[in-house]
Design a protein around this motif. Structure first.
Motif, PDB file in Angstrom:
ATOM      1  N   LYS A 144      14.656  13.802  65.736  1.00 25.84           N
ATOM      2  CA  LYS A 144      15.223  14.018  67.064  1.00 25.84           C
ATOM      3  C   LYS A 144      15.541  15.484  67.318  1.00 25.84           C
TER       4      LYS A 144
ATOM      5  N   VAL B 132      12.741  22.475  74.005  1.00 24.73           N
ATOM      6  CA  VAL B 132      14.109  22.780  73.590  1.00 24.73           C
ATOM      7  C   VAL B 132      15.060  22.710  74.785  1.00 24.73           C
TER       8      VAL B 132
ATOM      9  N   ASP C 189      15.934  19.151  75.253  1.00 24.17           N
ATOM     10  CA  ASP C 189      16.894  18.745  74.216  1.00 24.17           C
ATOM     11  C   ASP C 189      18.295  19.197  74.564  1.00 24.17           C
TER      12      ASP C 189
ATOM     13  N   GLY D  77      11.941  26.353  68.645  1.00 25.65           N
ATOM     14  CA  GLY D  77      10.556  25.932  68.497  1.00 25.65           C
ATOM     15  C   GLY D  77      10.139  26.132  67.053  1.00 25.65           C
TER      16      GLY D  77
ATOM     17  N   LYS E 237      14.172  29.776  75.115  1.00 29.32           N
ATOM     18  CA  LYS E 237      12.811  30.038  74.690  1.00 29.32           C
ATOM     19  C   LYS E 237      12.008  30.837  75.719  1.00 29.32           C
TER      20      LYS E 237
ATOM     21  N   TYR F 252      10.253  19.296  62.307  1.00 29.70           N
ATOM     22  CA  TYR F 252      10.895  19.328  63.625  1.00 29.70           C
ATOM     23  C   TYR F 252      10.161  18.458  64.630  1.00 29.70           C
ATOM     24  N   LYS F 253      10.832  17.418  65.111  1.00 31.40           N
ATOM     25  CA  LYS F 253      10.336  16.571  66.185  1.00 31.40           C
ATOM     26  C   LYS F 253       8.889  16.138  65.945  1.00 31.40           C
TER      27      LYS F 253
END
Lengths: 631, 176, 125
Positions: B123, C58, C61, B134, C45, B97-98
Motif C-alpha cells: 500500500k 504519490v 496516496d 516514487g 514529485k 513499493y506498490k
C-alpha cells in the motif's frame, strides 16, 4: 538551402540593427538627415529580419525537417495552424517570435512617428540595441536555424498534445505583443533622459503605444488563465506559479505606468514616477524572459534548463537595466518639477496608486525570490505559494479600491470637490449594502473578506453608474475608458470573491448506467465509447445531467491517448452559464469497473474573464482615441 | 537626498543582479539528495516471500534501504550497481513499493536478489512515512537514523559523491 | 487497448443505481477542508503545482492519507505538520510563520507604510 538564407538574413539584420543603434547614439540625433537615415536603416533591418521569419514559417508549413527545431516540434500530421504555432512552442522558436514582435513594434513606431520628432532616432536606437542583444542571444545560444543534414528525418516528433489548442497557440503571441510593446516607452524614456531637456513632452508620444501594449498584455494573461482552466483539468484559473507571477509583475507595473502617464502627459507632474515606471515595466518584462528561459525556477511553464543561456540573458538584461537606472539616477533631479502635487487632486491619487502597485510588485518579487534566497543561504527548500500571495494581494487591493472610489471625484491639479462627494457616496453605500445583504441572505456568505470584496466591488460599479447617469442627464463629463476599465476591476473583485466562496467539487465513483446526486443535480453515466481522432484515440464518457429545475443536458469528458508519444490527457467537459460552470473530468477506472469522475461547480467564473475583457476593451478604445488625436 | 536615492537605486540593482549571478553559478550537484536527519518511522509490514512480519526492531545498525518496484524501469538500470554493493557486503534492505507480490518475485528471480531481505510495502504506507515520491529511492541509515535520502537512480558517480563521504567519515561498512 | 479491454469487462447494470462519492467524508465541512487543504499542499514529485492539480501516484496516496487524518480528527495544522515531517517543508505552499519567514510576511506591509509615510511627509521644494 532556404534555411541558410533565413539564417543569413537574421545575421544581416543583426548587423543592420547594430548600425542603426550606432548611428542614432554616436551621430547628431537631432539632425534631420541622421533621423531619416536611422529611420530608413531600421525599416530595412526589420524587413530583412521579417523575411527571415516568413521563410521560417514557410519551412514549417512545408514540413522541412532538415531544420532541427521544426523536426523536434512539428509533425506531418499536424493541421497547418499547429504547424505554424509549433514554431513558438519551445524556447528557440518563441525567442524568435519575441524578437519579431519587438522589432515589429519598433517598425510601426517608425512608420507612425514623424521624422521631426526629436527623440525618434535615439528611441529607434534603443529598440535596435535591445534587438541586437536578443538576436545575438538567439543566434549564439538558441539557434533555431540548426539543421539535421545530410539525412533529415522523414517526420518530426509530435508536439506535446497539451499544446495543440487554439487558445494556447494565441496566448504567447498576445503576451509577447504586450511585453515587448513597452520597448517604445522604454526607448523614449532613455532617449529623453539622454537628451536631458525637460521641455520635451515624451509622455504624450508614448501614451497610445503603452495603452495598446497594456491591452495586449491583459488579454494575453486572461487567455492564459482561461486556457489553464479548461485544459489542465482541475478548475483553477490562477495558481501563483512563479512564471505566472513573473508575467503579473510587468502587468502591475504597466497598469501603474499608464495611469501615471495620463497625469504626466497632461502636465509636468509625476514625471519622475512615469520615467521610473517606464524603465521598470520593460525591465520586468525582460526579467520575466530571463526567469522563464534560464531554468532557475521550477515551473511547469519553464523552457529547458541551460545555465549558459541563463548567464547570457542575465548579463545582457543586467547591463541594459543597470545602464538605464544609472542614467535615470543621474538625470532625474534635473526633471524635478516646480509644480507641486495639489493635495487630494487626481495626481495625488495617482501617486498613491503608484505606491500601492509598487507594493504589489515588491511583494510578488519577494514571493518569487524568497525560496531562491532561502535555499541559497540555508541550503533548505521552502515554498511560497497561494496563501502568501492571497494574504498580501487581497487586503492591499481592497484598500487601493477604496482610494479608487474617492479618486473618481478628484480633479486634475485641483483640490477635491467635497460637495460632489456626499450624495453619490450615500447612494453607493446604500445600494452596495443592499447587494451585500442579499448575498448574505441568499448565499449565506459569512466570510468577512468575501463580504468586504462584494461591498467594495459593487460600490465602485454603482458609483460609475451614477457618473454615467450624470453624463446623460446633466451632460457632466465622463471618461468612458476609465469607467469601463474600472467597472471591469470591480466586477473582477466581486467574481473572484464569489467564485472563491461559493464553488464546490466532489469526486464521484460511478459505474455505467448508474446515477449520482450532487447538490440536487442528477448525474447519470449514460455511455462510454471509444472514438478515433486525427492523431489520438479517445475514450468519451457521456453524462446526462438533470438540474434541480428539471432541465437536462449532456456533458462528455474524455481521455485521449496520443499516438506519437503515447501521452494520455484528460479533456474536460464544461457546461457554462452566467451563474456557474459545471465542470467534469473523468479519471481512472477502478478494479470493480467503476470510474472516478470529478465534478465541480465553479460559480461566477465566466465573469472573471468577462471583466478582463472589459479592461482590454477599454484599453483598445482608448488607444484608438489617442491615436486619432495624434494625427 | 538625490545622492541617497541614487545610492539606493544603484545598490539595490547591483545586489539584485549579483544574487542571480551567484545563484546560477552555484552548482547544485544533486538536487535529489536530502541530508535531513530523522528517525526511522515505526512500521509493521510483511516480508515479500513469507508471512513473516517486520518491524522497526528488526532494523539495527547501519544499512541501506532501497525503494524499488517491478514496474520501475530505472530500477532495472540501478540493479547492477546494487548487485555490486551487495558483493561488497553492504547490507541493502529492499522496500518493494506498490507492487504485486508475484510481479516483484518474478523480477527478483529474473534479475537477481541484491537485498538482505525485502519488505513488501503493497500500500505504500511505510513509503509515505519515509517521504518516498516514487522509485528508485535510496536511504542510508546509521544506528537506525536516516542520514541520507536520495531520490533517483544511484550509480557510481552518485555513490561516490553523495554517499561515500559520509560512509568514509563514519567508517561504515568496513570503509570501502 | 487496455481501455477497450476494460470496456468489455465492465458489467452493465440496467437499473437505476445511486453511486457514491469516491472520497468518503463524515461531513460537508470535512469535504471542504479536504479540497481546501489539497490546494495548499505542493505535489512532492511534480516540478510545481499543488496536490489538487496532480494525479501522480504519490499525490493520490497523500490525498488518501489526508482524508484518513481528517477522519481521525486531526487539525489542518497537524496534517500539514505530518506531511512536512515526511516530505520536507517545501511541500507546504504556506511557508509558515517562523523567525525564518518574518521578513516575508512583514516586508510588504512595512514597505507600503514606509513609502506612504515618505510620500505624505516629503519636503516640498
Amino acid at each position: 538551402m532556404l534555411i541558410e538564407i533565413a539564417h543569413f538574413l537574421s545575421i544581416l539584420a543583426t548587423g543592420l540593427f547594430f548600425l542603426c543603434f550606432i548611428f542614432s547614439f554616436f551621430l547628431n540625433s537631432k539632425d534631420i538627415y541622421i533621423i531619416n537615415l536611422v529611420s530608413r536603416i531600421y525599416t530595412h533591418s526589420f524587413l530583412i529580419f521579417l523575411s527571415s521569419f516568413l521563410i521560417y514559417i514557410w519551412l514549417a508549413i512545408t514540413d522541412n525537417f532538415s531544420v532541427l527545431y521544426i523536426a523536434q516540434h512539428s509533425n506531418i500530421n499536424l493541421p497547418v495552424f499547429y504547424k505554424v504555432s509549433s514554431i513558438w512552442s519551445a524556447h528557440e522558436g518563441s525567442m524568435f517570435l519575441w524578437i519579431i514582435f519587438l522589432t515589429f513594434w519598433g517598425a510601426i513606431y517608425n512608420l507612425a512617428t514623424s521624422n521631426n520628432q526629436l527623440l525618434k532616432a535615439r528611441t529607434l536606437g534603443v529598440i535596435s540595441l535591445t534587438s541586437v542583444g536578443f538576436l545575438l542571444f538567439l543566434l549564439l545560444t538558441s539557434n533555431p536555424f540548426e539543421t539535421i543534414l545530410p539525412l533529415p528525418p522523414e517526420n518530426g516528433a509530435d508536439i506535446n498534445p497539451v499544446l495543440q489548442d487554439p487558445l494556447l497557440a494565441i496566448h504567447p503571441p498576445m503576451l509577447y505583443m504586450g511585453y515587448v510593446g513597452f520597448v517604445i516607452a522604454f526607448g523614449q524614456a532613455i532617449a529623453f533622459l539622454f537628451e536631458g531637456n525637460p521641455e520635451i513632452k515624451w509622455e504624450k508620444q508614448v501614451r497610445s503605444w503603452s495603452v495598446a501594449s497594456w491591452s495586449f498584455l491583459t488579454l494575453g494573461i486572461a487567455l492564459g488563465s482561461w486556457w489553464a482552466y479548461y485544459e489542465l483539468g482541475w478548475g483553477g484559473y490562477w495558481f501563483w506559479d512563479p512564471v505566472e507571477n513573473v508575467a503579473l509583475m510587468p502587468w502591475l507595473a504597466a497598469t501603474a505606468f499608464i495611469h501615471s502617464l495620463s497625469a504626466s502627459s497632461k502636465s509636468f507632474i509625476l514625471r519622475i514616477w512615469t520615467l521610473l515606471l517606464s524603465i521598470l515595466v520593460f525591465s520586468l518584462s525582460l526579467f520575466g524572459a530571463f526567469i522563464v528561459r534560464s531554468g532557475i525556477i521550477d515551473s511547469v511553464h519553464s523552457f529547458a534548463n541551460d545555465p549558459e543561456r541563463g548567464l547570457y540573458l542575465l548579463s545582457f538584461i543586467g547591463l541594459l537595466v543597470m545602464t538605464s537606472l544609472l542614467l535615470f539616477s543621474y538625470r532625474f533631479n534635473h526633471l524635478l518639477s516646480n509644480k507641486k502635487i495639489v493635495s487630494l487632486s487626481k495626481e495625488s491619487f495617482i501617486s498613491i496608486n503608484n505606491i500601492f502597485f509598487g507594493t504589489l510588485i515588491f511583494s510578488t518579487m519577494l514571493g518569487v525570490l524568497y525560496p531562491l534566497i532561502y535555499e541559497f543561504i540555508y541550503d533548505q527548500k521552502i515554498s511560497v505559494g497561494a496563501p502568501f500571495y492571497n494574504a498580501i494581494f487581497v487586503p492591499i487591493t481592497l484598500i487601493a479600491c477604496i482610494f479608487l472610489y474617492f479618486s473618481i471625484d478628484s480633479k486634475w491639479q485641483q483640490s477635491f470637490n467635497f460637495k460632489s462627494l456626499y450624495q453619490p457616496l450615500f447612494l453607493s453605500i446604500t445600494a452596495s449594502s443592499v447587494i451585500v445583504a442579499l448575498a448574505f441572505y441568499k448565499f449565506l456568505i459569512v466570510n468577512f473578506l468575501t463580504l468586504a470584496s462584494l461591498l467594495i466591488g459593487s460600490i465602485i460599479i454603482i458609483r460609475y453608474l451614477i457618473v454615467i447617469y450624470f453624463y446623460f442627464v446633466y451632460r457632466k463629463f465622463a471618461n468612458f475608458f476609465s469607467i469601463i476599465a474600472h467597472c471591469g476591476l470591480g466586477l473582477l473583485i466581486i467574481s473572484i470573491a464569489l467564485n472563491n466562496n461559493l464553488s464546490s467539487e466532489r469526486a464521484l465513483n460511478i459505474k455505467i448506467n448508474e446515477t449520482a446526486v450532487y447538490k440536487d443535480y442528477q448525474i447519470n453515466f449514460k455511455n462510454l465509447r471509444v472514438v478515433p481522432g486525427p492523431n489520438f484515440d479517445s475514450v468519451k464518457a457521456d453524462f446526462v445531467i438533470t438540474n434541480p429545475n428539471g432541465k437536462v443536458f449532456t456533458l462528455t469528458p474524455e481521455k485521449r491517448k496520443y499516438f506519437a508519444r503515447g501521452q494520455v490527457t484528460t479533456e474536460t467537459a464544461i457546461h457554462a452559464s452566467a451563474l456557474k460552470d459545471i465542470y467534469m473530468t473523468v479519471g481512472d477506472q477502478l478494479d470493480d469497473g467503476s470510474w472516478i469522475v470529478n465534478i465541480q461547480f465553479n460559480v461566477f467564473i465566466r465573469w472573471i474573464w468577462f471583466s478582463a475583457i472589459m479592461m482590454v476593451l477599454a484599453g483598445l478604445l482608448l488607444t484608438h482615441s489617442l491615436s486619432r488625436s495624434r494625427s | 537626498m538625490t545622492v541617497l536615492i541614487r545610492f539606493i537605486i544603484i545598490v539595490i540593482t547591483l545586489m539584485f543582479f549579483s544574487f542571480f549571478y551567484l545563484y546560477i553559478n552555484d552548482d547544485k550537484y544533486y538536487p535529489g539528495a536530502d541530508f535531513t536527519i530523522s528517525d526511522m518511522p515505526d512500521f509493521e509490514i510483511k516480508d515479500l516471500y513469507s508471512e513473516r512480519l517486520f518491524n522497526i526492531k528488526d532494523l539495527e545498525g547501519n544499512y541501506l534501504i532501497n525503494v524499488w518496484a517491478s514496474w520501475c524501469i530505472t530500477c532495472r538500470v540501478e540493479h547492477s550497481f546494487l548487485a555490486k554493493l551487495d558483493s561488497k557486503d553492504i547490507p541493502i534492505i529492499g522496500l518493494n513499493y506498490k507492487d504485486e507480490a508475484q510481479d516483484a518475485i518474478n523480477w527478483i528471480t529474473r534479475f537477481g536478489d541484491p537485498y538482505k531481505y525485502i519488505i513488501h510495502d503493497y500500500k505504500g504506507e511505510l513509503a509515505l512515512d519515509l517521504g518516498v515520491t516514487g522509485a528508485p529511492e535510496t536511504f542510508l541509515l546509521i544506528d537506525g537514523k536516516i542520514i541520507v535520502h536520495y531520490r533517483g537512480e544511484v550509480n557510481d558517480m552518485i555513490w561516490d559523491d553523495v554517499f561515500m563521504p559520509i560512509i568514509k567519515k563514519e567508517s561504515l561498512f568496513d570503509a570501502n | 487497448m487496455l481501455t477497450k479491454f476494460f470496456l468489455f469487462s465492465t458489467v452493465i447494470f440496467s437499473s437505476f443505481i445511486i453511486s457514491e462519492s469516491l472520497y468518503k467524508f463524515d461531513s460537508v465541512e470535512d469535504e471542504k477542508r479536504f479540497y481546501s487543504l489539497i490546494k495548499e499542499i505542493r505535489c512532492p514529485k511534480c516540478t510545481s503545482g499543488s496536490l489538487a492539480s496532480s494525479n501522480a501516484p504519490v499525490s493520490e496516496d497523500i490525498k488518501s492519507k489526508i482524508i484518513e487524518l481528517i477522519k481521525e480528527g486531526k487539525s489542518d495544522q497537524e496534517i500539514k505538520q505530518f506531511l512536512s515531517d515526511r516530505f520536507g517543508n517545501q511541500v507546504l505552499y504556506n511557508p509558515g510563520f517562523s523567525k525564518d519567514t518574518y521578513f516575508l510576511w512583514f516586508a510588504p506591509g512595512l514597505f507600503l507604510i514606509l513609502i506612504l509615510l515618505i510620500f505624505f511627509f516629503r519636503k516640498r521644494t
